[in-house]
Scaffold this motif. Structure first.
Motif, PDB file in Angstrom:
ATOM      1  N   GLY A  81       0.845  -1.186   0.000  1.00  0.00           N
ATOM      2  CA  GLY A  81       0.000   0.000   0.000  1.00  0.00           C
ATOM      3  C   GLY A  81       0.876   1.230   0.000  1.00  0.00           C
ATOM      4  O   GLY A  81       1.978   1.233  -0.563  1.00  0.00           O
ATOM      5  N   LYS A  82       0.413   2.285   0.640  1.00  0.00           N
ATOM      6  CA  LYS A  82       1.144   3.552   0.635  1.00  0.00           C
ATOM      7  C   LYS A  82       2.497   3.431   1.334  1.00  0.00           C
ATOM      8  O   LYS A  82       3.519   3.860   0.800  1.00  0.00           O
ATOM      9  CB  LYS A  82       0.291   4.640   1.282  1.00  0.00           C
ATOM     10  N   VAL A  83       2.501   2.857   2.530  1.00  0.00           N
ATOM     11  CA  VAL A  83       3.753   2.744   3.283  1.00  0.00           C
ATOM     12  C   VAL A  83       4.731   1.834   2.545  1.00  0.00           C
ATOM     13  O   VAL A  83       5.916   2.149   2.414  1.00  0.00           O
ATOM     14  CB  VAL A  83       3.490   2.206   4.706  1.00  0.00           C
ATOM     15  N   GLY A  84       4.229   0.700   2.070  1.00  0.00           N
ATOM     16  CA  GLY A  84       5.089  -0.231   1.365  1.00  0.00           C
ATOM     17  C   GLY A  84       5.712   0.377   0.127  1.00  0.00           C
ATOM     18  O   GLY A  84       6.894   0.158  -0.176  1.00  0.00           O
ATOM     19  N   LYS A  85       4.939   1.153  -0.608  1.00  0.00           N
ATOM     20  CA  LYS A  85       5.458   1.795  -1.813  1.00  0.00           C
ATOM     21  C   LYS A  85       6.585   2.773  -1.486  1.00  0.00           C
ATOM     22  O   LYS A  85       7.637   2.776  -2.133  1.00  0.00           O
ATOM     23  CB  LYS A  85       4.339   2.537  -2.541  1.00  0.00           C
ATOM     24  N   VAL A  86       6.362   3.613  -0.484  1.00  0.00           N
ATOM     25  CA  VAL A  86       7.355   4.637  -0.147  1.00  0.00           C
ATOM     26  C   VAL A  86       8.658   4.004   0.322  1.00  0.00           C
ATOM     27  O   VAL A  86       9.749   4.374  -0.120  1.00  0.00           O
ATOM     28  CB  VAL A  86       6.792   5.597   0.914  1.00  0.00           C
ATOM     29  N   LEU A  87       8.550   3.030   1.245  1.00  0.00           N
ATOM     30  CA  LEU A  87       9.763   2.377   1.733  1.00  0.00           C
ATOM     31  C   LEU A  87      10.476   1.631   0.615  1.00  0.00           C
ATOM     32  O   LEU A  87      11.693   1.741   0.455  1.00  0.00           O
ATOM     33  CB  LEU A  87       9.414   1.421   2.874  1.00  0.00           C
ATOM     34  N   ALA A  88       9.719   0.855  -0.157  1.00  0.00           N
ATOM     35  CA  ALA A  88      10.333   0.062  -1.223  1.00  0.00           C
ATOM     36  C   ALA A  88      11.007   0.944  -2.263  1.00  0.00           C
ATOM     37  O   ALA A  88      12.107   0.636  -2.736  1.00  0.00           O
ATOM     38  CB  ALA A  88       9.273  -0.821  -1.874  1.00  0.00           C
ATOM     39  N   LYS A  89      10.364   2.036  -2.627  1.00  0.00           N
ATOM     40  CA  LYS A  89      10.929   2.939  -3.633  1.00  0.00           C
ATOM     41  C   LYS A  89      12.272   3.496  -3.163  1.00  0.00           C
ATOM     42  O   LYS A  89      13.233   3.579  -3.938  1.00  0.00           O
ATOM     43  CB  LYS A  89       9.960   4.091  -3.897  1.00  0.00           C
ATOM     44  N   ASN A  90      12.330   3.844  -1.901  1.00  0.00           N
ATOM     45  CA  ASN A  90      13.570   4.406  -1.368  1.00  0.00           C
ATOM     46  C   ASN A  90      14.637   3.343  -1.146  1.00  0.00           C
ATOM     47  O   ASN A  90      15.824   3.591  -1.374  1.00  0.00           O
ATOM     48  CB  ASN A  90      13.273   5.184  -0.091  1.00  0.00           C
ATOM     49  N   PHE A  91      14.238   2.150  -0.709  1.00  0.00           N
ATOM     50  CA  PHE A  91      15.197   1.048  -0.599  1.00  0.00           C
ATOM     51  C   PHE A  91      15.813   0.752  -1.964  1.00  0.00           C
ATOM     52  O   PHE A  91      17.015   0.517  -2.090  1.00  0.00           O
ATOM     53  CB  PHE A  91      14.517  -0.210  -0.065  1.00  0.00           C
ATOM     54  N   LEU A  92      14.975   0.758  -2.978  1.00  0.00           N
ATOM     55  CA  LEU A  92      15.433   0.475  -4.341  1.00  0.00           C
ATOM     56  C   LEU A  92      16.369   1.571  -4.837  1.00  0.00           C
ATOM     57  O   LEU A  92      17.443   1.299  -5.393  1.00  0.00           O
ATOM     58  CB  LEU A  92      14.212   0.345  -5.257  1.00  0.00           C
ATOM     59  N   ARG A  93      15.975   2.806  -4.615  1.00  0.00           N
ATOM     60  CA  ARG A  93      16.750   3.955  -5.106  1.00  0.00           C
ATOM     61  C   ARG A  93      18.158   3.977  -4.498  1.00  0.00           C
ATOM     62  O   ARG A  93      19.137   4.300  -5.178  1.00  0.00           O
ATOM     63  CB  ARG A  93      15.998   5.247  -4.783  1.00  0.00           C
ATOM     64  N   GLN A  94      18.242   3.613  -3.214  1.00  0.00           N
ATOM     65  CA  GLN A  94      19.531   3.633  -2.522  1.00  0.00           C
ATOM     66  C   GLN A  94      20.223   2.269  -2.523  1.00  0.00           C
ATOM     67  O   GLN A  94      21.210   2.075  -1.811  1.00  0.00           O
ATOM     68  CB  GLN A  94      19.338   4.126  -1.086  1.00  0.00           C
ATOM     69  N   GLN A  95      19.672   1.337  -3.299  1.00  0.00           N
ATOM     70  CA  GLN A  95      20.264   0.011  -3.484  1.00  0.00           C
ATOM     71  C   GLN A  95      20.489  -0.718  -2.157  1.00  0.00           C
ATOM     72  O   GLN A  95      21.537  -1.333  -1.932  1.00  0.00           O
ATOM     73  CB  GLN A  95      21.589   0.128  -4.261  1.00  0.00           C
ATOM     74  N   GLN A  96      19.480  -0.664  -1.309  1.00  0.00           N
ATOM     75  CA  GLN A  96      19.562  -1.367  -0.033  1.00  0.00           C
ATOM     76  C   GLN A  96      19.063  -2.803  -0.143  1.00  0.00           C
ATOM     77  O   GLN A  96      19.586  -3.691   0.516  1.00  0.00           O
ATOM     78  CB  GLN A  96      18.763  -0.610   1.030  1.00  0.00           C
ATOM     79  N   PHE A  97      18.053  -3.015  -0.952  1.00  0.00           N
ATOM     80  CA  PHE A  97      17.522  -4.355  -1.184  1.00  0.00           C
ATOM     81  C   PHE A  97      17.180  -4.508  -2.666  1.00  0.00           C
ATOM     82  O   PHE A  97      16.839  -3.528  -3.329  1.00  0.00           O
ATOM     83  CB  PHE A  97      16.241  -4.608  -0.368  1.00  0.00           C
ATOM     84  N   ALA A  98      17.260  -5.735  -3.132  1.00  0.00           N
ATOM     85  CA  ALA A  98      16.782  -6.053  -4.477  1.00  0.00           C
ATOM     86  C   ALA A  98      15.360  -6.584  -4.347  1.00  0.00           C
ATOM     87  O   ALA A  98      15.138  -7.626  -3.732  1.00  0.00           O
ATOM     88  CB  ALA A  98      17.680  -7.106  -5.120  1.00  0.00           C
ATOM     89  N   ILE A  99      14.402  -5.857  -4.892  1.00  0.00           N
ATOM     90  CA  ILE A  99      13.003  -6.258  -4.760  1.00  0.00           C
ATOM     91  C   ILE A  99      12.761  -7.493  -5.624  1.00  0.00           C
ATOM     92  O   ILE A  99      12.938  -7.471  -6.833  1.00  0.00           O
ATOM     93  CB  ILE A  99      12.059  -5.109  -5.158  1.00  0.00           C
ATOM     94  N   GLN A 100      12.341  -8.558  -4.954  1.00  0.00           N
ATOM     95  CA  GLN A 100      12.177  -9.835  -5.628  1.00  0.00           C
ATOM     96  C   GLN A 100      10.745 -10.055  -6.105  1.00  0.00           C
ATOM     97  O   GLN A 100      10.474 -10.154  -7.296  1.00  0.00           O
ATOM     98  CB  GLN A 100      12.602 -10.966  -4.680  1.00  0.00           C
ATOM     99  N   GLN A 101       9.808 -10.111  -5.146  1.00  0.00           N
ATOM    100  CA  GLN A 101       8.412 -10.336  -5.506  1.00  0.00           C
ATOM    101  C   GLN A 101       7.499  -9.420  -4.705  1.00  0.00           C
ATOM    102  O   GLN A 101       7.805  -9.039  -3.571  1.00  0.00           O
ATOM    103  CB  GLN A 101       8.028 -11.801  -5.256  1.00  0.00           C
TER     104      GLN A 101
END
Length: 280
Positions: free
Chosen positions: A10-30
Motif C-alpha cells: 500500500g502507501k507505506v510499502g510503496k514509499v519504503l520500497a521505492k527508497n530502498f530500491l533507489r539507494q540500493q539497499q535491497f533487491a526487490i524480488q516479488q
C-alpha cells in the motif's frame, strides 16, 4: 545485496520500497497483493519486482516486509511460515504503528528474526513522500539481528531511527494518533463551529488556517506552555463555562469535546504559572 519480498503493498510499502530500491539497499524480488492487477500496478510504480497474487507463488527472500492491515499480520506471517518461506537467517518485519513484533511469533518459531518498523509521517500523498522521505523518523523494535539489518538500511534512505520497546507500541502510536489523526478531527469540529456561527465555509478555512499553523509553529518553537493562549491561559473561566454550554446546545459532541479539553488545558496553564514563579 539482500533480496526483499513485499506483502500487501500500500502507501507505506510503496514509499519504503521505492527508497530502498533507489539507494540500493535491497533487491526487490516479488510483490504480493490480493489481486494480480494490484500487484502489477505496484510493480509498475516501483519499477522493480515480479507481481504475484498467492503465497504459493513466492520464493524465499532474505527480508520480507509486511505492509498488510494490522488484523492480517499474524495470519499472513503464519501462512508464510507454513509455506517454508521463513528460515534461519531471514528477516521479517511489519509496518504497524500499534502492533509489536510479537505478532510475528510464527516467524520466530521458524527460525527467522523479526521486527516492526513505523515511519512517523502522513502518507496521504505517496508520490510526494516517496521523493521527500529524507528526515523521516522511523521507530523500530524487535530482535537484534533483524535490527542490525533494518537500521542501516533505513538510515541509508535518510531516515532517523529510534529504538523503542515492544510493550510501549500502543502508547507510542497513541501519541501519533493525537498528533495527526485527532488533530484533523479537531480541525473539522473547529470549522463546523465557525460555520454554525454563520461564517461561510471558505471564510472559516481562511480564519482557522493561520491560527492552526501559527499555534503549531509556536508549540515546536516555544514549547506547549508558552504556546498556550486563549481564555483559560488568561484565567477567564466564565467565558469557558459559557462557551461549553452554548456548544452543547448546538452540538452535544462538540460540547463534550470542549469539556474534555478544559481540564488538561487548565493543568497546562497552571504548570506554566508554576514554572514562571520557580524561575524568579
Amino acid at each position: 545485496m539482500k533480496t526483499l519480498n513485499i506483502i500487501g503493498v500500500g502507501k507505506v510499502g510503496k514509499v519504503l520500497a521505492k527508497n530502498f530500491l533507489r539507494q540500493q539497499q535491497f533487491a526487490i524480488q516479488q510483490v504480493l497483493n490480493r489481486s494480480m492487477a494490484s500487484a502489477s500496478t505496484a510493480v509498475a510504480w516501483l519499477g522493480a519486482g515480479r507481481a504475484v497474487d498467492a503465497i504459493a507463488q513466492l520464493q524465499p527472500a532474505d527480508v520480507t516486509m509486511l505492509t498488510v492491515s494490522d488484523d492480517q499480520i499474524t495470519s499472513v506471517c503464519q501462512q508464510l511460515a507454513d509455506a517454508g518461506l521463513l528460515k534461519d537467517g531471514s528477516v521479517i518485519f511489519h509496518c504497524s504503528g500499534a502492533k509489536a513484533s510479537t505478532e510475528l511469533q510464527a516467524a520466530r518459531m521458524a527460525g527467522a528474526t523479526v521486527a516492526s518498523v513505523h515511519p512517523v509521517r502522513s502518507f496521504a500523498n505517496v508520490d510526494l513522500l516517496a521523493e521527500q522521505f529524507v528526515g523521516t523518523i522511523c521507530s523500530l523494535e524487535g530482535d537484534e539481528a533483524a535490527l542490525a539489518v533494518l537500521v542501516p538500511a533505513l538510515q541509508a534512505i535518510g531516515a532517523e531511527t529510534v529504538i523503542i520497546q515492544a510493550e510501549n507500541k500502543l502508547l507510542y502510536h497513541a501519541g501519533s494518533v493525537f498528533a495527526s489523526n485527532y488533530l484533523v478531527t479537531l480541525m473539522e469540529v473547529a470549522l463546523r463551529t465557525y460555520q454554525a456561527a454563520g461564517i461561510p465555509a471558505e471564510v472559516a478555512q481562511k480564519m482557522a488556517a493561520p491560527l492552526a499553523r501559527q499555534t503549531l509553529e509556536n508549540v515546536f518553537a516555544l514549547g506547549t506552555q508558552a504556546a498556550l493562549t486563549g481564555p483559560i491561559a488568561r484565567g477567564d473561566m466564565q467565558t469557558v463555562v459559557l462557551q461549553q454550554s452554548r456548544l452543547s446546545e448546538w452540538d452535544q459532541q462538540a460540547g463534550d469535546l470542549y469539556r474534555v479539553f478544559t481540564q488538561p488545558t487548565v493543568d497546562l496553564a497552571a504548570a506554566r504559572i508554576s514554572d514562571s514563579h520557580s524561575e524568579k
